[in-house]
Every structure is written in C-alpha cells, then in structure tokens.
Motif scaffolding. Structure first.
Motif, PDB file in Angstrom:
ATOM      1  N   VAL A 143       0.846  -1.210   0.000  1.00 59.26           N
ATOM      2  CA  VAL A 143       0.000   0.000   0.000  1.00 59.26           C
ATOM      3  C   VAL A 143       0.877   1.254   0.000  1.00 59.26           C
ATOM      4  CG1 VAL A 143      -1.733   1.296   1.280  1.00 59.26           C
ATOM      5  CG2 VAL A 143      -1.827  -1.200   1.216  1.00 59.26           C
ATOM      6  N   HIS A 144       1.937   1.217   0.791  1.00 58.03           N
ATOM      7  CA  HIS A 144       2.818   2.378   0.916  1.00 58.03           C
ATOM      8  C   HIS A 144       3.522   2.696  -0.402  1.00 58.03           C
ATOM      9  CE1 HIS A 144       5.358   5.336   2.790  1.00 58.03           C
ATOM     10  NE2 HIS A 144       6.458   4.669   2.491  1.00 58.03           N
ATOM     11  N   HIS A 145       3.657   1.705  -1.260  1.00 59.03           N
ATOM     12  CA  HIS A 145       4.353   1.892  -2.532  1.00 59.03           C
ATOM     13  C   HIS A 145       3.395   2.018  -3.710  1.00 59.03           C
ATOM     14  CE1 HIS A 145       8.572   1.042  -1.234  1.00 59.03           C
ATOM     15  NE2 HIS A 145       7.922   0.536  -0.196  1.00 59.03           N
ATOM     16  N   SER A 146       2.117   2.082  -3.442  1.00 59.23           N
ATOM     17  CA  SER A 146       1.128   2.038  -4.518  1.00 59.23           C
ATOM     18  C   SER A 146       0.921   3.376  -5.215  1.00 59.23           C
ATOM     19  CB  SER A 146      -0.219   1.525  -3.983  1.00 59.23           C
ATOM     20  OG  SER A 146      -0.732   2.383  -2.976  1.00 59.23           O
ATOM     21  N   SER A 147       1.499   4.450  -4.696  1.00 61.92           N
ATOM     22  CA  SER A 147       1.375   5.746  -5.356  1.00 61.92           C
ATOM     23  C   SER A 147       2.413   5.883  -6.456  1.00 61.92           C
ATOM     24  CB  SER A 147       1.551   6.886  -4.353  1.00 61.92           C
ATOM     25  OG  SER A 147       1.570   8.137  -5.020  1.00 61.92           O
ATOM     26  N   GLU A 148       2.017   6.483  -7.561  1.00 62.90           N
ATOM     27  CA  GLU A 148       2.952   6.775  -8.655  1.00 62.90           C
ATOM     28  C   GLU A 148       3.593   8.151  -8.490  1.00 62.90           C
ATOM     29  OE1 GLU A 148       1.697   4.666 -12.614  1.00 62.90           O
ATOM     30  OE2 GLU A 148      -0.103   5.632 -11.775  1.00 62.90           O
ATOM     31  N   GLU A 149       3.338   8.775  -7.349  1.00 63.06           N
ATOM     32  CA  GLU A 149       3.953  10.054  -7.007  1.00 63.06           C
ATOM     33  C   GLU A 149       4.927   9.841  -5.847  1.00 63.06           C
ATOM     34  OE1 GLU A 149       3.392  12.551  -8.866  1.00 63.06           O
ATOM     35  OE2 GLU A 149       1.514  12.035  -9.863  1.00 63.06           O
ATOM     36  N   PHE A 150       5.715  10.881  -5.570  1.00 59.93           N
ATOM     37  CA  PHE A 150       6.611  10.832  -4.411  1.00 59.93           C
ATOM     38  C   PHE A 150       6.580  12.188  -3.740  1.00 59.93           C
ATOM     39  CE2 PHE A 150      10.793  10.804  -2.267  1.00 59.93           C
ATOM     40  CZ  PHE A 150      10.646   9.636  -1.534  1.00 59.93           C
ATOM     41  N   ASN A 151       5.772  12.304  -2.701  1.00 56.65           N
ATOM     42  CA  ASN A 151       5.617  13.560  -1.984  1.00 56.65           C
ATOM     43  C   ASN A 151       5.243  13.247  -0.533  1.00 56.65           C
ATOM     44  OD1 ASN A 151       2.621  13.236  -1.895  1.00 56.65           O
ATOM     45  ND2 ASN A 151       2.816  13.536  -4.111  1.00 56.65           N
ATOM     46  N   VAL A 152       5.090  14.285   0.281  1.00 57.21           N
ATOM     47  CA  VAL A 152       4.892  14.070   1.713  1.00 57.21           C
ATOM     48  C   VAL A 152       3.605  13.311   2.026  1.00 57.21           C
ATOM     49  CG1 VAL A 152       6.309  16.021   2.451  1.00 57.21           C
ATOM     50  CG2 VAL A 152       3.876  16.374   1.997  1.00 57.21           C
ATOM     51  N   THR A 153       2.604  13.377   1.155  1.00 57.46           N
ATOM     52  CA  THR A 153       1.385  12.617   1.429  1.00 57.46           C
ATOM     53  C   THR A 153       1.644  11.115   1.358  1.00 57.46           C
ATOM     54  OG1 THR A 153       0.583  12.569  -0.876  1.00 57.46           O
ATOM     55  CG2 THR A 153      -0.039  14.472   0.472  1.00 57.46           C
ATOM     56  N   VAL A 154       2.607  10.703   0.511  1.00 53.73           N
ATOM     57  CA  VAL A 154       2.952   9.285   0.424  1.00 53.73           C
ATOM     58  C   VAL A 154       3.549   8.802   1.744  1.00 53.73           C
ATOM     59  CG1 VAL A 154       4.345   7.577  -0.826  1.00 53.73           C
ATOM     60  CG2 VAL A 154       3.281   9.466  -2.063  1.00 53.73           C
ATOM     61  N   GLY A 155       4.157   9.707   2.499  1.00 48.91           N
ATOM     62  CA  GLY A 155       4.739   9.343   3.787  1.00 48.91           C
ATOM     63  C   GLY A 155       3.735   8.821   4.790  1.00 48.91           C
ATOM     64  N   ILE A 156       2.460   9.175   4.630  1.00 44.31           N
ATOM     65  CA  ILE A 156       1.444   8.689   5.562  1.00 44.31           C
ATOM     66  C   ILE A 156       0.520   7.661   4.918  1.00 44.31           C
ATOM     67  CG2 ILE A 156       1.512  10.798   6.944  1.00 44.31           C
ATOM     68  CD1 ILE A 156      -1.077  11.667   5.604  1.00 44.31           C
ATOM     69  N   ARG A 157       0.830   7.248   3.692  1.00 42.97           N
ATOM     70  CA  ARG A 157       0.062   6.200   3.004  1.00 42.97           C
ATOM     71  C   ARG A 157       0.536   4.865   3.558  1.00 42.97           C
ATOM     72  NH1 ARG A 157      -1.604   4.929  -3.114  1.00 42.97           N
ATOM     73  NH2 ARG A 157      -1.902   7.176  -3.241  1.00 42.97           N
ATOM     74  N   GLN A 158      -0.236   4.299   4.503  1.00 42.85           N
ATOM     75  CA  GLN A 158       0.200   3.088   5.201  1.00 42.85           C
ATOM     76  C   GLN A 158      -0.899   2.030   5.205  1.00 42.85           C
ATOM     77  OE1 GLN A 158       3.241   2.673   6.266  1.00 42.85           O
ATOM     78  NE2 GLN A 158       4.045   4.763   6.299  1.00 42.85           N
ATOM     79  N   SER A 159      -0.471   0.794   5.396  1.00 42.97           N
ATOM     80  CA  SER A 159      -1.407  -0.322   5.510  1.00 42.97           C
ATOM     81  C   SER A 159      -2.071  -0.335   6.877  1.00 42.97           C
ATOM     82  CB  SER A 159      -0.659  -1.642   5.287  1.00 42.97           C
ATOM     83  OG  SER A 159      -1.427  -2.741   5.726  1.00 42.97           O
ATOM     84  N   VAL A 160      -3.323  -0.771   6.919  1.00 40.56           N
ATOM     85  CA  VAL A 160      -4.019  -0.874   8.204  1.00 40.56           C
ATOM     86  C   VAL A 160      -3.401  -1.959   9.073  1.00 40.56           C
ATOM     87  CG1 VAL A 160      -6.200  -0.012   7.281  1.00 40.56           C
ATOM     88  CG2 VAL A 160      -5.767  -2.463   7.261  1.00 40.56           C
ATOM     89  N   PHE A 161      -2.651  -2.894   8.457  1.00 40.27           N
ATOM     90  CA  PHE A 161      -2.031  -3.982   9.209  1.00 40.27           C
ATOM     91  C   PHE A 161      -0.527  -3.813   9.361  1.00 40.27           C
ATOM     92  CE2 PHE A 161      -5.697  -6.340   7.182  1.00 40.27           C
ATOM     93  CZ  PHE A 161      -6.468  -6.360   8.340  1.00 40.27           C
ATOM     94  N   GLN A 162       0.023  -2.677   8.930  1.00 39.46           N
ATOM     95  CA  GLN A 162       1.472  -2.512   8.924  1.00 39.46           C
ATOM     96  C   GLN A 162       2.074  -2.666  10.318  1.00 39.46           C
ATOM     97  OE1 GLN A 162       3.521  -2.211   6.246  1.00 39.46           O
ATOM     98  NE2 GLN A 162       5.182  -2.406   7.724  1.00 39.46           N
ATOM     99  N   SER A 163       1.431  -2.105  11.330  1.00 37.04           N
ATOM    100  CA  SER A 163       2.004  -2.168  12.676  1.00 37.04           C
ATOM    101  C   SER A 163       2.007  -3.582  13.241  1.00 37.04           C
ATOM    102  CB  SER A 163       1.238  -1.233  13.621  1.00 37.04           C
ATOM    103  OG  SER A 163      -0.132  -1.590  13.673  1.00 37.04           O
ATOM    104  N   LEU A 164       1.172  -4.472  12.676  1.00 40.23           N
ATOM    105  CA  LEU A 164       1.160  -5.855  13.145  1.00 40.23           C
ATOM    106  C   LEU A 164       2.350  -6.649  12.603  1.00 40.23           C
ATOM    107  CD1 LEU A 164      -2.646  -6.638  12.702  1.00 40.23           C
ATOM    108  CD2 LEU A 164      -1.469  -5.991  14.795  1.00 40.23           C
ATOM    109  N   VAL A 165       2.953  -6.155  11.517  1.00 44.99           N
ATOM    110  CA  VAL A 165       4.070  -6.862  10.894  1.00 44.99           C
ATOM    111  C   VAL A 165       5.305  -6.873  11.802  1.00 44.99           C
ATOM    112  CG1 VAL A 165       5.698  -6.801   8.949  1.00 44.99           C
ATOM    113  CG2 VAL A 165       3.252  -6.425   8.561  1.00 44.99           C
ATOM    114  N   GLY A 166       5.471  -5.809  12.578  1.00 46.25           N
ATOM    115  CA  GLY A 166       6.699  -5.662  13.358  1.00 46.25           C
ATOM    116  C   GLY A 166       6.724  -6.381  14.689  1.00 46.25           C
TER     117      GLY A 166
END
Length: 438
Positions: A143-166
């Motif tokens: 999800v975090h890599h699904s944008s074709e742009e690279f800007n500060v909004t992409v910095g908060i584009r996260q998966s709902v399950f990302q914190s469970l991975v760690g």
C-alpha cells in the motif's frame, strides 16, 4: 489494552526531524504517553503547503488532488483500524518485558533514550526489510508503494495492518528496552519519515552518509530494477550500508514510482486489500505444499528455482517511463470531493477526540464504517466508476437521515450539525438528479 492520552502534551516542529528535546518525550509509563503521531497533523499540513510552493519554484507540477487525497485516506484508515486493535500489536512485547526482561533500564536517562532510538531504528530496518522480502508481509506493505507520485502525502500512506508486521522484529528489544520507549521512538521515527518523501530536496550535505534522505528514499520507492529491495533504513541509512542493501541516487537515472504491477485505482479500500488476492492466486498456482509455503514466506518475485528474492536477471521490473494513472474530472467535481473529504476528516478527528469511556463499541464501529464508506466513495468518484454516483447518493442520504433523526448533537455542536445537514441534503439532491437524468 493500551491507550494513548490525548491531552495537553504537544510536539514541536523539531520532532518532525527527530531533533526535539528528549526530556519532552520521557514518560514513566504508558498511560502518560501521548499520541505523538496524531498531534503532528498541523506540521504535516504545513509541509504539504511548503512542498507545493517549492515544486512551483522548481517548475515542477504540484501535487495531484486524487493521489494526495488517496494517500491521506490510507492514513485515516490505519488510524481507524487502531481504534479496535491498538495495543494488540505490542502484546508480545509487553509479555516478554514483564516476564523475561534481563534488566530494568531507566526511562528518564538521556543516554539510554538515544541508545533506545538507535536500537529501535535497527529493528525497524529488519522489519522494513521483512516487509519487502516476505511475500505475506509485502501484501500489506505494498500500500505504501502504490502511489505513482513521491511527496509528503505518500509518507502517511500506510497499511491498516502494517504495525502488526513488526511484532516479531521488535520483540528482542523487550529484554531490556521499556515499552514506553519503544512506542515513543516508533512514533518519532514515523514523523521523521514523512519529510523524506519529497523530490524537492536533493541533499543534506555530509549527513547523507549517516541519515536516510529524500534522495535515498526516492530510490526505495522506485520500481526500476536497480531500485528494488534497496534503502530500507528508517532514520539511519547506515544499516543499509552495513548489510549490503544500500543504493545511491543517480540524478541521470529516471525513477518510476509505484508498484511493478501497478494497481490503477484511487479507491483506498481496494488498494489496501487487492494484493492479498495476488498472494492467494500465487499460492493456488504452486504444486506441492512446500512450494505453496515458499510462495508465502519468500519474496514476491520468487518462483521455484530462483533465490529468495529472485535475484537472477529474470526479475520483473519497470523499464523506462510509465504513464501515470489519472482520470480527468471537472473542477466542480474536484471542489465537491475536496469539501466532502474535509468533512470526513473533521468527522474522523471528532471521533478520535472523544474519550474512550464516553463512546461504546457499537457507536465506534458505526462511525468507523461511515468513514470507510465515505473515503471509498470519494475514491470511486475520482475513478469515475460507473456506479459511483448512486454509491455517493446513498452515502449522503444515509448521513442526512442520521443527522436529522439520530441526534448526533452529543458529539457535534449545533452549528456543525446544521452545516453537515445542508451539505448532505444538497448532495443528495445533486446525485439523485444525476442518477436518474442521464
């Protein structure tokens, strides 16, 4: 269940760069720990404005509304999910610390505060690397890599399950790092990583050798072959240099952002979960249980006969430039969607500021469902989906009825209720006419 205080602790601009006074982020226990990440919204919006100003000055295109709203929607979805599972992602850490810690190190020591910051960043490197090199983890992190742009909004584009991975990656720290310090540094690390998602900064001088920078992170977000599985660091880039995953940025090599097999969508719900189907299809296509298991735990590019991540020259990647997915809509519709998005964000913040003791599970679930429904509808409108008008009409009608008959005044002031009633009522008329008059 762990919870954050929402009261009076404030963050500073320096916290966005991990340069805040450590004494301001020392807490004796979890109950005194504020939700630092959520308090950073004013600084995030400031960075968003500044970035657009710099892009104009550098004669680059400003941020696209559809992609930016989609990125921010993912951040809201992640925070909504945490309303239900917050604390569960750290249960293992708490259990190890409470039962097997080697020693109880001080929470108010400056030296240990910085030592913990380095230790957490080291574990972040391995968590991030696992998110790319283990297929089931990538299915969430993509999800975090699904944008074709690279800007500060992409910095908060996260998966709902990302914190469970760690969960597993941070667990060893529980032998000596107090949970409160882990949570502080996880949040400060996320704040730091917002500003490195930009094309407007090329270098930070000698610090490039030690710190993760926008240039290095541009490489990480590239889908070109030389960019894949590189630069996993969070705050520090030294881990990549040590463990052989560092890739320098070359201005003369264009970078194509996004996924190798790009999902063309602005619907955040679809982007969150579509890749899990890909994982299932790959599992289903494999012969034998060993290959099925390997298809889940090895890299996304793995197939039988290849190495863990598929490094043998036959790996899929993007070559050259790729036309970005973009659907043209009228300025009137863009304005409409922006207004409704702001209304959803305001509703989300209203929900999150209500003390947990004053809102029951049913109300929380209904409110979260409506936020998800709204963000999905906005995404479908950006895509000009064939049934987006009826979907949006039903959303606005549901909210209009709710505002009139279910007395939401206990959570919203009278003026806000009137404004929302007018907005939703007008929207119902617009889309009802649009659905039936073609």
């Amino acid at each position: 269940m762990m919870s954050f205080e929402t009261a009076n602790t404030t963050i500073s601009l320096w916290d966005m760069f991990y340069l805040g006074n450590p004494h301001r982020h020392m807490y004796k226990d979890i109950k005194h720990l504020p939700h630092i990440y959520a308090q950073a919204w004013p600084y995030f919006l400031t960075m968003l404005v500044l970035e657009n100003g710099l892009r104009l000055w550098q004669r680059k295109e400003i941020l696209r509304l559809n992609d930016s709203i989609t990125s921010i929607s993912h951040a809201i979805l992640q925070e909504c999910a945490k309303l239900f599972y917050r604390g569960s992602e750290h249960c293992l850490y708490f259990w190890i610390y409470n039962n097997y810690k080697i020693c109880e190190l001080p929470w108010n020591s400056v030296a240990f505060w910085y030592f913990s910051a380095i230790a957490v960043d080291f574990c972040y490197y391995w968590m991030h690397r696992a998110s790319h090199e283990i297929h089931i983890f990538w299915a969430q992190h993509q999800v975090h890599h699904s944008s074709e742009e690279f800007n500060v909004t992409v910095g908060i584009r996260q998966s709902v399950f990302q914190s469970l991975v760690g969960i597993v990656c941070y667990a060893p720290l529980a032998l000596f790092v107090p949970p409160v310090l882990l949570l502080v540094h996880q949040q400060l690390s996320l704040l730091y990583q917002i500003w490195i998602h930009t094309e407007t900064i090329s270098t930070i001088g000698p610090l490039d050798y030690v710190l993760n920078t926008p240039a290095y992170h541009r490489v990480h977000h590239g889908s070109n072959l030389y960019c894949l599985d590189k630069n996993y660091g969070g705050v520090l880039i030294i881990w990549d240099r040590i463990f052989g995953t560092f890739q320098d940025f070359y201005p003369d090599k264009p970078i194509t952002y996004g996924l190798v097999y790009q999902k063309n969508a602005f619907n955040p719900l679809s982007l969150q979960f579509f890749y899990n189907l890909n994982l299932y299809y790959k599992w289903n296509s494999m012969n034998g249980w060993k290959n099925k298991l390997r298809s889940v735990i090895k890299g996304p590019s793995w197939v039988p006969g290849l190495s863990w991540t598929g490094h043998d020259g036959r790996r899929a990647s993007v070559s050259g430039c790729r036309k970005k997915y973009d659907v043209k809509i009228s300025y009137a519709l863009k304005s409409y969607l922006l207004v409704h998005f702001i209304a959803v964000v305001n509703g989300y913040f209203t929900l999150t500021t209500i003390p947990h003791s004053e809102i029951n599970f049913t109300c929380k679930a209904i409110s979260t469902f409506y936020v998800v429904w709204s963000l999905t509808s906005i995404g479908l409108m950006f895509e000009k989906s064939s049934w987006s008008k009826c979907f949006e009409c039903s959303r606005c009608l549901t909210m209009f009825v709710h505002l009139i008959y279910l007395e939401p005044q206990s959570f919203l002031n009278a003026l806000t209720v009137v404004v929302y009633q007018l907005l939703m009522g007008t929207s119902v008329v617009i889309w009802a006419v649009s659905c039936f008059v073609r």
